[in-house]
Design a protein around this motif. Structure first.
Motif, PDB file in Angstrom:
ATOM      1  N   ARG A  26       0.856  -1.184   0.000  1.00  0.00           N
ATOM      2  CA  ARG A  26       0.000   0.000   0.000  1.00  0.00           C
ATOM      3  C   ARG A  26       0.895   1.238   0.000  1.00  0.00           C
ATOM      4  O   ARG A  26       1.777   1.374   0.852  1.00  0.00           O
ATOM      5  N   ILE A  66     -14.474  -0.768 -11.164  1.00  0.00           N
ATOM      6  CA  ILE A  66     -13.697  -1.736 -10.383  1.00  0.00           C
ATOM      7  C   ILE A  66     -14.247  -3.149 -10.550  1.00  0.00           C
ATOM      8  O   ILE A  66     -13.479  -4.122 -10.576  1.00  0.00           O
ATOM      9  N   THR A 125     -12.122  -6.304 -11.885  1.00  0.00           N
ATOM     10  CA  THR A 125     -12.176  -7.599 -11.205  1.00  0.00           C
ATOM     11  C   THR A 125     -12.374  -8.730 -12.204  1.00  0.00           C
ATOM     12  O   THR A 125     -11.725  -9.781 -12.120  1.00  0.00           O
ATOM     13  N   PHE A 150      -2.777  -2.032  -7.833  1.00  0.00           N
ATOM     14  CA  PHE A 150      -3.516  -0.928  -8.441  1.00  0.00           C
ATOM     15  C   PHE A 150      -2.581   0.270  -8.596  1.00  0.00           C
ATOM     16  O   PHE A 150      -2.012   0.774  -7.636  1.00  0.00           O
ATOM     17  N   TRP A 182      -5.380   5.535  -8.225  1.00  0.00           N
ATOM     18  CA  TRP A 182      -6.763   5.699  -7.815  1.00  0.00           C
ATOM     19  C   TRP A 182      -6.812   6.905  -6.886  1.00  0.00           C
ATOM     20  O   TRP A 182      -5.786   7.386  -6.425  1.00  0.00           O
ATOM     21  N   SER A 201     -11.437   2.848  -1.360  1.00  0.00           N
ATOM     22  CA  SER A 201     -10.513   2.080  -0.530  1.00  0.00           C
ATOM     23  C   SER A 201     -11.158   0.793  -0.031  1.00  0.00           C
ATOM     24  O   SER A 201     -10.518  -0.268   0.002  1.00  0.00           O
ATOM     25  N   LEU A 239     -11.126  -1.803  -2.845  1.00  0.00           N
ATOM     26  CA  LEU A 239      -9.797  -2.396  -3.010  1.00  0.00           C
ATOM     27  C   LEU A 239      -9.523  -3.404  -1.896  1.00  0.00           C
ATOM     28  O   LEU A 239      -8.949  -4.476  -2.130  1.00  0.00           O
ATOM     29  N   TRP A 295      -6.458  -6.202  -2.845  1.00  0.00           N
ATOM     30  CA  TRP A 295      -5.542  -5.646  -3.829  1.00  0.00           C
ATOM     31  C   TRP A 295      -4.529  -4.720  -3.185  1.00  0.00           C
ATOM     32  O   TRP A 295      -4.866  -3.918  -2.305  1.00  0.00           O
ATOM     33  N   SER A 335      -2.172  -1.368  -3.713  1.00  0.00           N
ATOM     34  CA  SER A 335      -2.553  -0.154  -4.425  1.00  0.00           C
ATOM     35  C   SER A 335      -1.597   0.994  -4.144  1.00  0.00           C
ATOM     36  O   SER A 335      -0.900   1.010  -3.124  1.00  0.00           O
TER      37      SER A 335
END
Length: 472
Positions: free
Chosen positions: A22, A344, A348, A360, A363, A381, A384, A389, A391
């Motif tokens: 992240r 999104i 997916t 990701f 975003w 958020s 995700l 995921w 990101s």
């Protein structure tokens, strides 16, 4: 620093733990820059600021024009400044993805990316009328520049690959560089305007039940055509009340999905014939052994349009997603959770088809005022998080308390097994993590979770189902 590999749709480290990254984007879009600016921008305050949200990955953007301002003459001083930044990231325990950034192909078209020496001299740059992205929607010069690139006119793509080979090799000894993102938001080789006009036509049909054809306005001049088209649309919408109807109708999952449905007919050839071969070539000629090769979907798949390419070991899908009002003054008031969920959900489905992990790439966004956009990015958020995921946020401002508060939530860094659920309850300020462990891990290898104000917290686990709840 750890080493990683792809295991179908998840990333694992050398111990077999599922890993989550992240972080943020750090991108300098300039085509001409004093290297001292890089050192100044990424100073101690910067690192202290980004650590406030538990950053463990940075997507580091640079432009071709900055790397190679003249043909075969590389900007070594700038590259060295980037290497200093990457080394500082390593010291801070932060991984890096190198991103070759572009918007509108080049600064020549009031964007960023390619140096002018690779562009057909007959192509002229025209400044946008309202928002920077207009060149994607209607400008012939931008479309032609991308078409030249994807068809390798005058060897322009060969030159890009050559540049990447040199650039990536400069970072081969940087162990925290975990992947290469070869081209930001690859734009289609043709039909860019047709896609944009189709979305507008579909929207008018959905909202007002009226069939219109907009391509006819562009037969002579793209800029004048855009203005004439805008007048035609204004003639359909007519009143503020009908504007409200448009906004209300298109803030709907099914309606927005319908507006973009079927447009893969314009992008499929690009994905399969042009982007696939481009990505495969870079993976072969410019990749770093053992690191990830990140691929993005085409620019218009940012709207949820279907995307798929063939993938290989250690390929990672790095999509982008924003609401349509991003980069405008209307983002705070009109950003839509319904629309972003369409996008999104589409991503997916793309992941399921390709069976690759997702990091990701972009975003979020921001607005100069208001709080609605904060609620919107908190919703994104959560989407995700539901999908487990990794990101990287665009664009985090560590000096703004709103940014910090919105993004500073717990997340699992390394999990001994397979994540079943990770969920943040912002109202009660509780984070829940559930996972299954099927094998024994060394007693020194733990599940690790970032927790605000506590940094990395380690947890014991056992075979079978594990669950923890953290208050933060």
């Amino acid at each position: 620093m750890s080493k990683f590999y792809c295991d179908n749709c998840v990333i694992r480290d050398e111990y077999g733990r599922e890993r989550i990254f992240r972080g943020i984007n750090a991108c300098i879009k300039s085509h001409h820059l004093n290297p001292k600016v890089i050192d100044k921008a990424f100073d101690d305050d910067y690192f202290d600021g980004i650590k406030k949200i538990g950053t463990n990955i940075i997507r580091l953007g640079i432009t071709w024009a900055l790397v190679e301002p003249e043909e075969n003459k590389y900007n070594i001083k700038v590259i060295e400044a980037y290497k200093r930044f990457v080394k500082r990231c390593e010291d801070e325990g932060i991984y890096v993805v190198l991103d070759m950034h572009q918007d509108l192909f080049s600064h020549k078209f009031f964007g960023d990316g390619a140096p002018e020496w690779v562009i057909d001299k007959s192509l002229k740059g025209e400044k946008y009328l309202a928002i920077w992205a207009e060149g994607y929607f209607y400008m012939n010069s931008v479309q032609r520049a991308f078409n030249d690139f994807w068809t390798n006119k005058d060897g322009i793509q060969d030159k890009f690959v050559r540049m990447w080979k040199f650039f990536s090799n400069e970072f081969k000894d940087c162990k925290n560089v975990i992947g290469l993102d070869y081209l930001n938001e690859p734009y289609v080789h043709k039909n860019g305007r047709a896609i944009f006009l189709s979305i507008l036509e579909n929207t008018i049909k959905i909202v007002y039940g009226k069939d219109i054809r907009l391509e006819r306005f562009y037969k002579k001049n793209d800029r004048i055509g855009f203005l004439r088209m805008a007048l035609r649309l204004a003639g359909v919408i007519k009143t503020p009340k009908r504007v409200e109807k448009l906004l209300e109708v298109m803030d709907n999952y099914d309606n927005f999905k319908k507006a973009t449905s079927g447009l893969e007919k314009y992008t499929q050839e690009f994905n399969e014939k042009y982007y696939q071969s481009f990505f495969d070539r870079l993976c072969k000629e410019a990749s770093l052994d053992g690191r990830f090769n990140l691929f993005e979907h085409n620019y218009y798949s940012n709207l949820g349009i279907e995307f798929e390419i063939s993938t290989k070991k250690n390929d990672v899908y790095s999509p982008h997603a924003y609401d349509i009002f991003i980069d405008s003054a209307l983002y705070d008031k009109y950003s839509s959770n319904e629309r972003i969920k369409v996008i999104i959900d589409g991503i997916t489905e793309n992941q399921k088809k390709m069976q690759v992990p997702v990091i990701f790439g972009e975003w979020g966004g921001s607005a100069p005022s208001g709080d609605n956009w904060i609620k919107h990015i908190e919703y994104v958020s959560s989407l995700l998080e539901e999908r487990h995921w990794s990101s990287m946020y665009w664009a985090f401002n560590y000096k703004k308390e709103k940014h910090v508060n919105a993004l500073n939530t717990p997340y699992p860094i390394a999990v001994c097994g397979d994540i079943i659920e990770m969920k943040t309850d912002r109202a009660s300020r509780k984070f829940t993590l559930k996972w299954t462990q099927n094998t024994d891990f060394d007693e020194n290898v733990k599940t690790e979770v970032y927790v605000p104000d506590r940094n990395i917290v380690k947890f014991d686990s056992h075979k079978g189902l594990n669950e923890i709840t953290i208050e933060y």
